[in-house]
Scaffold this motif. Structure first.
Motif, PDB file in Angstrom:
ATOM      1  N   TYR A 168       0.879  -1.170   0.000  1.00  0.00           N
ATOM      2  CA  TYR A 168       0.000   0.000   0.000  1.00  0.00           C
ATOM      3  C   TYR A 168       0.915   1.219   0.000  1.00  0.00           C
ATOM      4  O   TYR A 168       2.022   1.169   0.527  1.00  0.00           O
ATOM      5  N   TYR A 202      -9.606  -2.604  16.066  1.00  0.00           N
ATOM      6  CA  TYR A 202     -10.096  -3.793  15.360  1.00  0.00           C
ATOM      7  C   TYR A 202     -10.885  -4.639  16.364  1.00  0.00           C
ATOM      8  O   TYR A 202     -10.336  -5.542  17.001  1.00  0.00           O
ATOM      9  N   GLU A 233       1.854  -2.391  12.444  1.00  0.00           N
ATOM     10  CA  GLU A 233       2.351  -2.288  11.080  1.00  0.00           C
ATOM     11  C   GLU A 233       3.703  -1.592  11.095  1.00  0.00           C
ATOM     12  O   GLU A 233       3.994  -0.835  12.024  1.00  0.00           O
ATOM     13  N   GLU A 309     -12.879  -1.945   6.431  1.00  0.00           N
ATOM     14  CA  GLU A 309     -12.957  -3.349   5.998  1.00  0.00           C
ATOM     15  C   GLU A 309     -13.649  -4.195   7.069  1.00  0.00           C
ATOM     16  O   GLU A 309     -13.677  -3.816   8.238  1.00  0.00           O
TER      17      GLU A 309
HETATM   18  P1  AMP Z   1      -6.160  -3.436   5.162  1.00  0.00           P
HETATM   19  O1  AMP Z   1      -5.326  -4.311   4.297  1.00  0.00           O
HETATM   20  O2  AMP Z   1      -7.308  -2.814   4.443  1.00  0.00           O
HETATM   21  O3  AMP Z   1      -6.546  -4.125   6.428  1.00  0.00           O
HETATM   22  O4  AMP Z   1      -5.259  -2.201   5.603  1.00  0.00           O
HETATM   23  C1  AMP Z   1      -3.952  -2.354   6.147  1.00  0.00           C
HETATM   24  C2  AMP Z   1      -3.577  -1.071   6.860  1.00  0.00           C
HETATM   25  O5  AMP Z   1      -3.597   0.056   5.975  1.00  0.00           O
HETATM   26  C3  AMP Z   1      -4.546  -0.668   7.964  1.00  0.00           C
HETATM   27  O6  AMP Z   1      -4.379  -1.388   9.137  1.00  0.00           O
HETATM   28  C4  AMP Z   1      -4.275   0.802   8.120  1.00  0.00           C
HETATM   29  O7  AMP Z   1      -3.087   1.055   8.848  1.00  0.00           O
HETATM   30  C5  AMP Z   1      -4.014   1.224   6.690  1.00  0.00           C
HETATM   31  N1  AMP Z   1      -5.233   1.754   6.076  1.00  0.00           N
HETATM   32  C6  AMP Z   1      -6.134   1.072   5.323  1.00  0.00           C
HETATM   33  N2  AMP Z   1      -7.105   1.888   4.866  1.00  0.00           N
HETATM   34  C7  AMP Z   1      -6.819   3.113   5.340  1.00  0.00           C
HETATM   35  C8  AMP Z   1      -7.432   4.403   5.222  1.00  0.00           C
HETATM   36  N3  AMP Z   1      -8.516   4.567   4.475  1.00  0.00           N
HETATM   37  N4  AMP Z   1      -6.846   5.451   5.853  1.00  0.00           N
HETATM   38  C9  AMP Z   1      -5.726   5.283   6.586  1.00  0.00           C
HETATM   39  N5  AMP Z   1      -5.088   4.117   6.735  1.00  0.00           N
HETATM   40  C10 AMP Z   1      -5.619   3.038   6.125  1.00  0.00           C
END
Ligand code: AMP
Length: 360
Positions: A168, A202, A233, A309
């Protein structure tokens, strides 16, 4: 696709006095086996030869029976599936199980009865569908941009198929985004999402369709909050490189989990969101959410909880609470992990002759 009726037929051939709990030896398997054992079930670990001795090394959490496979996809082979069904196995899906076998393969080829509603796989695995679910539930989510030209603020870019935050990246505005996309050579296969500043939570929930309604708006069943974690992270440690910004720290890969509790007044907002997600899931993919699920949120004081999510199964963050959590003690006078809670639900369903309500 394997239908609910197919699974009910298979389940009707099971010996209900000899149900075994099965899962792949990875992710949250130790918690699942441990919890199942506490509820009196025998367990089956599906494992590679390499992992087996390590799982065997935990006397109280090791599975009673091992089924060895070379590749996780082999679970779908006829002989392995038959072996599992002969043992009256109920599979508990976890993150690695779904990732290794693939949601589509599970839906098409897995005949072994699985805890929960496998239709959720269709909804949680597809960002667009998930967005529809959140919108219909009236839950605040990050704004999603169809094209880089529309970007008007800081964004996070998520590549399709990128797991656990890996690869990301963020961009501070439209021009920064365009130049990063060009540099990386990405033309499609990503989602551009508004970057939410705030604190991540979470929460781990458990929806029991068999429970007595315990919370406003739930309709039927009960909803429990069994714990909350925060994912660790790489970017969380970015300050360690200060005063320079070290590029390697700008990485959202999840590497672990930390326990957290929420300011109590915020619990209400979170529970409300969970109830709305459950009710909408029942309309969109009957019988909706069943068993454990986790809502991934960022709390921004001006906007409240923003949900980015949902994981509709046991999440690895529950491994923090193998002997209960600061929230599980408000429901149970005994150590209650999510793994144990799953086994308890299966036990209750067997007793009430309602297995088909929680298995698909
Ligand atoms: P995910 O794979 O969607 O669980 O996202 C992994 C990590 O990316 C999350 O735990 C957040 O630290 C970061 N993240 C995801 N979406 C966002 C968002 N819209 N704004 C800020 N951080 C995000």
């Amino acid at each position: 696709m394997i239908s609910m009726a197919d699974i009910s037929t298979i389940l009707s051939r099971y010996d209900e006095n000899d149900i075994k709990i099965a899962t792949v030896c990875s992710h949250s398997a130790l918690q699942i086996f441990h919890g199942a054992r506490m509820e009196g079930f025998a367990t089956i670990g599906i494992s590679t030869a390499r992992n087996r001795p390590y799982y065997e090394s935990f006397p109280i959490a090791k599975p009673d029976i091992f089924i060895e496979i070379d590749d996780y996809k082999d679970i779908l082979n006829k002989d392995i599936q038959e072996k599992l069904m002969k043992e009256n196995a109920i599979i508990i899906p976890h993150g690695s199980f779904v990732e290794y076998i693939g949601a589509d393969n599970i839906l098409e080829y897995l005949l072994v009865p699985m805890f929960g509603n496998r239709l959720t796989l269709l909804w949680e695995g597809d960002r667009r569908r998930q967005r529809r679910w959140f919108d219909e539930a009236g839950i605040p989510t990050p704004k999603v941009y169809d094209s880089p030209f529309e970007v008007d603020r800081r964004v996070i870019v998520k590549l399709h198929g990128a797991k656990g935050g890996s690869r990301y990246f963020t961009a501070s505005n439209r021009y920064d985004l365009e130049s990063k996309l060009q540099k990386l050579g990405y033309r499609e296969g990503y989602v551009i999402e508004e970057y939410i500043a705030g604190v991540r939570y979470y929460p781990h929930f458990f929806l029991s369709p068999l429970g007595r309604p315990n919370i406003p708006g739930i309709g039927y069943g009960s909803l429990e909050l069994l714990g909350i974690d925060r994912r660790l992270e790489v970017i969380d440690e970015v300050y360690r490189g200060w005063p320079d910004v070290i590029e390697d720290y700008l990485d959202f890969t999840v590497t672990g989990n930390q326990p957290v509790v929420l300011r109590e007044k915020l619990l209400i907002d979170l529970l409300e969101i969970a109830v709305r997600l459950v009710s909408t899931s029942r309309k969109l993919f009957h019988p909706g959410l069943v068993g454990p699920f986790c809502i991934e949120t960022i709390y921004n004081p001006k906007r409240g909880f923003i949900v980015f999510e949902v994981s509709a199964r046991i999440v690895a963050g529950t491994n923090l609470y193998t002997s209960g959590s600061p929230y599980s003690v408000f429901y149970y006078n005994e150590p209650m992990s999510t793994g144990r809670r799953i086994a308890r639900e299966i036990k209750k369903a067997i007793k009430e002759d309602k297995l088909e309500t929680i298995i698909y």
